[in-house]
Design a protein around this motif. Sequence first.
Motif, PDB file in Angstrom:
ATOM      1  N   GLU A 137      13.246 -11.925  64.487  1.00 23.84           N
ATOM      2  CA  GLU A 137      13.699 -13.231  64.002  1.00 23.84           C
ATOM      3  C   GLU A 137      14.525 -14.005  65.023  1.00 23.84           C
ATOM      4  OE1 GLU A 137      16.742 -10.147  62.658  1.00 23.84           O
ATOM      5  OE2 GLU A 137      14.561 -10.323  62.807  1.00 23.84           O
ATOM      6  N   ALA A 138      14.738 -13.466  66.216  1.00 22.81           N
ATOM      7  CA  ALA A 138      15.522 -14.180  67.233  1.00 22.81           C
ATOM      8  C   ALA A 138      14.845 -15.499  67.590  1.00 22.81           C
ATOM      9  CB  ALA A 138      15.693 -13.309  68.469  1.00 22.81           C
ATOM     10  N   ALA A 139      15.642 -16.545  67.774  1.00 23.39           N
ATOM     11  CA  ALA A 139      15.106 -17.873  68.053  1.00 23.39           C
ATOM     12  C   ALA A 139      14.715 -18.007  69.513  1.00 23.39           C
ATOM     13  CB  ALA A 139      16.129 -18.945  67.680  1.00 23.39           C
ATOM     14  N   THR A 140      13.591 -18.680  69.753  1.00 24.38           N
ATOM     15  CA  THR A 140      13.093 -18.965  71.092  1.00 24.38           C
ATOM     16  C   THR A 140      12.959 -20.475  71.269  1.00 24.38           C
ATOM     17  OG1 THR A 140      10.761 -18.927  70.426  1.00 24.38           O
ATOM     18  CG2 THR A 140      11.754 -16.815  71.025  1.00 24.38           C
ATOM     19  N   LEU A 141      12.569 -20.890  72.454  1.00 30.14           N
ATOM     20  CA  LEU A 141      12.211 -22.281  72.705  1.00 30.14           C
ATOM     21  C   LEU A 141      10.692 -22.391  72.752  1.00 30.14           C
ATOM     22  CD1 LEU A 141      14.727 -23.517  75.432  1.00 30.14           C
ATOM     23  CD2 LEU A 141      14.532 -24.340  73.086  1.00 30.14           C
ATOM     24  N   GLU A 142      10.135 -23.227  71.883  1.00 30.05           N
ATOM     25  CA  GLU A 142       8.702 -23.517  71.896  1.00 30.05           C
ATOM     26  C   GLU A 142       8.487 -24.764  72.743  1.00 30.05           C
ATOM     27  OE1 GLU A 142       6.058 -23.316  68.234  1.00 30.05           O
ATOM     28  OE2 GLU A 142       6.184 -25.486  68.555  1.00 30.05           O
ATOM     29  N   VAL A 143       7.695 -24.640  73.801  1.00 30.28           N
ATOM     30  CA  VAL A 143       7.534 -25.697  74.801  1.00 30.28           C
ATOM     31  C   VAL A 143       6.089 -26.180  74.774  1.00 30.28           C
ATOM     32  CG1 VAL A 143       7.834 -26.309  77.221  1.00 30.28           C
ATOM     33  CG2 VAL A 143       9.294 -24.544  76.199  1.00 30.28           C
ATOM     34  N   THR A 144       5.895 -27.466  74.479  1.00 36.01           N
ATOM     35  CA  THR A 144       4.554 -28.039  74.380  1.00 36.01           C
ATOM     36  C   THR A 144       4.163 -28.687  75.703  1.00 36.01           C
ATOM     37  OG1 THR A 144       4.899 -28.458  72.023  1.00 36.01           O
ATOM     38  CG2 THR A 144       3.112 -29.651  73.083  1.00 36.01           C
ATOM     39  N   LEU A 145       3.089 -28.176  76.308  1.00 35.76           N
ATOM     40  CA  LEU A 145       2.532 -28.707  77.557  1.00 35.76           C
ATOM     41  C   LEU A 145       3.539 -28.726  78.701  1.00 35.76           C
ATOM     42  CD1 LEU A 145       0.159 -31.577  76.362  1.00 35.76           C
ATOM     43  CD2 LEU A 145      -0.467 -29.369  77.348  1.00 35.76           C
ATOM     44  N   GLY A 146       4.406 -27.731  78.737  1.00 39.41           N
ATOM     45  CA  GLY A 146       5.291 -27.539  79.877  1.00 39.41           C
ATOM     46  C   GLY A 146       6.351 -28.615  80.026  1.00 39.41           C
ATOM     47  N   GLY A 147       6.937 -28.665  81.215  1.00 40.46           N
ATOM     48  CA  GLY A 147       7.941 -29.682  81.525  1.00 40.46           C
ATOM     49  C   GLY A 147       9.372 -29.263  81.260  1.00 40.46           C
ATOM     50  N   LEU A 148       9.593 -28.062  80.706  1.00 39.20           N
ATOM     51  CA  LEU A 148      10.962 -27.616  80.438  1.00 39.20           C
ATOM     52  C   LEU A 148      11.638 -27.184  81.733  1.00 39.20           C
ATOM     53  CD1 LEU A 148      13.099 -26.802  78.186  1.00 39.20           C
ATOM     54  CD2 LEU A 148      12.202 -24.476  78.483  1.00 39.20           C
ATOM     55  N   ARG A 149      12.916 -27.575  81.884  1.00 38.76           N
ATOM     56  CA  ARG A 149      13.767 -27.090  82.966  1.00 38.76           C
ATOM     57  C   ARG A 149      15.117 -26.728  82.381  1.00 38.76           C
ATOM     58  NH1 ARG A 149      14.756 -31.654  86.053  1.00 38.76           N
ATOM     59  NH2 ARG A 149      16.113 -30.363  87.354  1.00 38.76           N
ATOM     60  N   VAL A 150      15.568 -25.509  82.653  1.00 37.15           N
ATOM     61  CA  VAL A 150      16.872 -25.064  82.159  1.00 37.15           C
ATOM     62  C   VAL A 150      17.616 -24.382  83.298  1.00 37.15           C
ATOM     63  CG1 VAL A 150      16.140 -24.790  79.755  1.00 37.15           C
ATOM     64  CG2 VAL A 150      15.900 -22.871  81.333  1.00 37.15           C
ATOM     65  N   ARG A 151      18.965 -24.392  83.189  1.00 41.89           N
ATOM     66  CA  ARG A 151      19.811 -23.709  84.165  1.00 41.89           C
ATOM     67  C   ARG A 151      20.637 -22.652  83.439  1.00 41.89           C
ATOM     68  NH1 ARG A 151      22.374 -27.866  86.397  1.00 41.89           N
ATOM     69  NH2 ARG A 151      20.997 -27.953  88.208  1.00 41.89           N
ATOM     70  N   ALA A 152      20.702 -21.459  84.010  1.00 41.73           N
ATOM     71  CA  ALA A 152      21.486 -20.376  83.426  1.00 41.73           C
ATOM     72  C   ALA A 152      22.969 -20.640  83.640  1.00 41.73           C
ATOM     73  CB  ALA A 152      21.094 -19.045  84.049  1.00 41.73           C
ATOM     74  N   ARG A 153      23.712 -20.603  82.561  1.00 46.68           N
ATOM     75  CA  ARG A 153      25.172 -20.663  82.629  1.00 46.68           C
ATOM     76  C   ARG A 153      25.679 -19.272  82.287  1.00 46.68           C
ATOM     77  NH1 ARG A 153      26.487 -24.678  85.828  1.00 46.68           N
ATOM     78  NH2 ARG A 153      25.860 -26.746  85.069  1.00 46.68           N
ATOM     79  N   GLY A 154      25.882 -18.472  83.325  1.00 47.42           N
ATOM     80  CA  GLY A 154      26.101 -17.049  83.172  1.00 47.42           C
ATOM     81  C   GLY A 154      24.771 -16.335  83.361  1.00 47.42           C
ATOM     82  N   PRO A 155      24.801 -15.049  83.694  1.00 47.46           N
ATOM     83  CA  PRO A 155      23.548 -14.308  83.883  1.00 47.46           C
ATOM     84  C   PRO A 155      22.807 -14.127  82.553  1.00 47.46           C
ATOM     85  CG  PRO A 155      25.436 -12.829  83.998  1.00 47.46           C
ATOM     86  CD  PRO A 155      25.997 -14.216  83.925  1.00 47.46           C
ATOM     87  N   VAL A 156      21.494 -14.382  82.558  1.00 44.88           N
ATOM     88  CA  VAL A 156      20.681 -14.242  81.349  1.00 44.88           C
ATOM     89  C   VAL A 156      19.369 -13.563  81.711  1.00 44.88           C
ATOM     90  CG1 VAL A 156      21.693 -16.244  80.188  1.00 44.88           C
ATOM     91  CG2 VAL A 156      19.658 -16.535  81.589  1.00 44.88           C
ATOM     92  N   THR A 157      18.769 -12.955  80.708  1.00 49.78           N
ATOM     93  CA  THR A 157      17.463 -12.301  80.859  1.00 49.78           C
ATOM     94  C   THR A 157      16.486 -12.996  79.935  1.00 49.78           C
ATOM     95  OG1 THR A 157      18.522 -10.193  81.378  1.00 49.78           O
ATOM     96  CG2 THR A 157      16.221 -10.110  80.710  1.00 49.78           C
ATOM     97  N   VAL A 158      15.321 -13.383  80.461  1.00 50.68           N
ATOM     98  CA  VAL A 158      14.385 -14.198  79.698  1.00 50.68           C
ATOM     99  C   VAL A 158      12.975 -13.639  79.837  1.00 50.68           C
ATOM    100  CG1 VAL A 158      15.797 -16.259  80.059  1.00 50.68           C
ATOM    101  CG2 VAL A 158      13.868 -15.803  81.595  1.00 50.68           C
ATOM    102  N   ALA A 159      12.061 -14.169  79.012  1.00 46.73           N
ATOM    103  CA  ALA A 159      10.631 -13.899  79.122  1.00 46.73           C
ATOM    104  C   ALA A 159       9.888 -15.151  78.668  1.00 46.73           C
ATOM    105  CB  ALA A 159      10.226 -12.697  78.269  1.00 46.73           C
ATOM    106  N   VAL A 160       8.734 -15.400  79.272  1.00 50.57           N
ATOM    107  CA  VAL A 160       7.895 -16.546  78.930  1.00 50.57           C
ATOM    108  C   VAL A 160       6.526 -16.030  78.512  1.00 50.57           C
ATOM    109  CG1 VAL A 160       6.886 -18.719  79.720  1.00 50.57           C
ATOM    110  CG2 VAL A 160       9.116 -17.986  80.603  1.00 50.57           C
TER     111      VAL A 160
END
Length: 286
Positions: free
Chosen positions: A51-74
Amino acid sequence: MSSLEVLATGPMSTVQDTGRFGHAALGVGRSGAADACSHALANRILANPPEAATLEVTLGGLRVRARGPVTVAVTGAPTPVRIDGRGAALNEVLHLPDGAELSLGVPARGLRSYLAVRGGIDVPPVLGSRSTDVLAGLGPALPEPGDLLPIGPAPQARPLLDHVPTAPVGADEVCLRVRLGPREDWFTERAHRTLFDDLFEVTPRSDRVGARLAGPALERSREGELPSEGMVPGSLQVPTRGEPVLFLADHPVTGGYPVIAVVCAADLPVAAQARPGTRIRFVQWR
């Protein structure tokens, strides 16, 4: 506590989880990730709860910056992934140091990609869910440049694999299994044959509410309209012009146009990845 700073959102980025349940009587639909399989995979790679929330990205274009170390998956639609300008892989554990910038390009096929972060996007829930319902206007606001998205505590479990092989997401032509009803008697036998013999195409007028399809008209066998009745994800509703609308994650909970068929729930993630121009063939599911 770490967070993600939003730099750009692309055509549409929303926060999504598994959806809100049990509120249809209030006129509130489930919402949730349109491609539930890709959303679940992103969380599974990071050992997040489903149930953890994610970001759903339609047709790309997302840019984010890590504030603190983070671990992600796409996961999901095969978008080009870059970290500080260097290429990175989908379906893989990715470590972002403080200040690192992650960007998603336009996917070569498919429509929706999912960015999960270990610990989940920790925005306040609404009616038990962190999903944004674009039709009802419920849930978190659409992310905008400058927003800081908080990240929840990391789960105790650790990722088991660095990379997860998956089947391709998205195609020029897809088959969706459907079961006729509940209002197939509102349509002629010719309409039934057309539904299964002809191809339909996803139009640019599609969104999280539904995929609007172009193709041969599905002829009705009677005049008039129905009283509003309940709708479910996958409903293939046919307005008066005869071109169907395939309801997706943010569909209305009721509707007055007849539903000729309903797409198998297991095929809804495939439908959610059908970008404009994708050809759809319906196959009768028995």
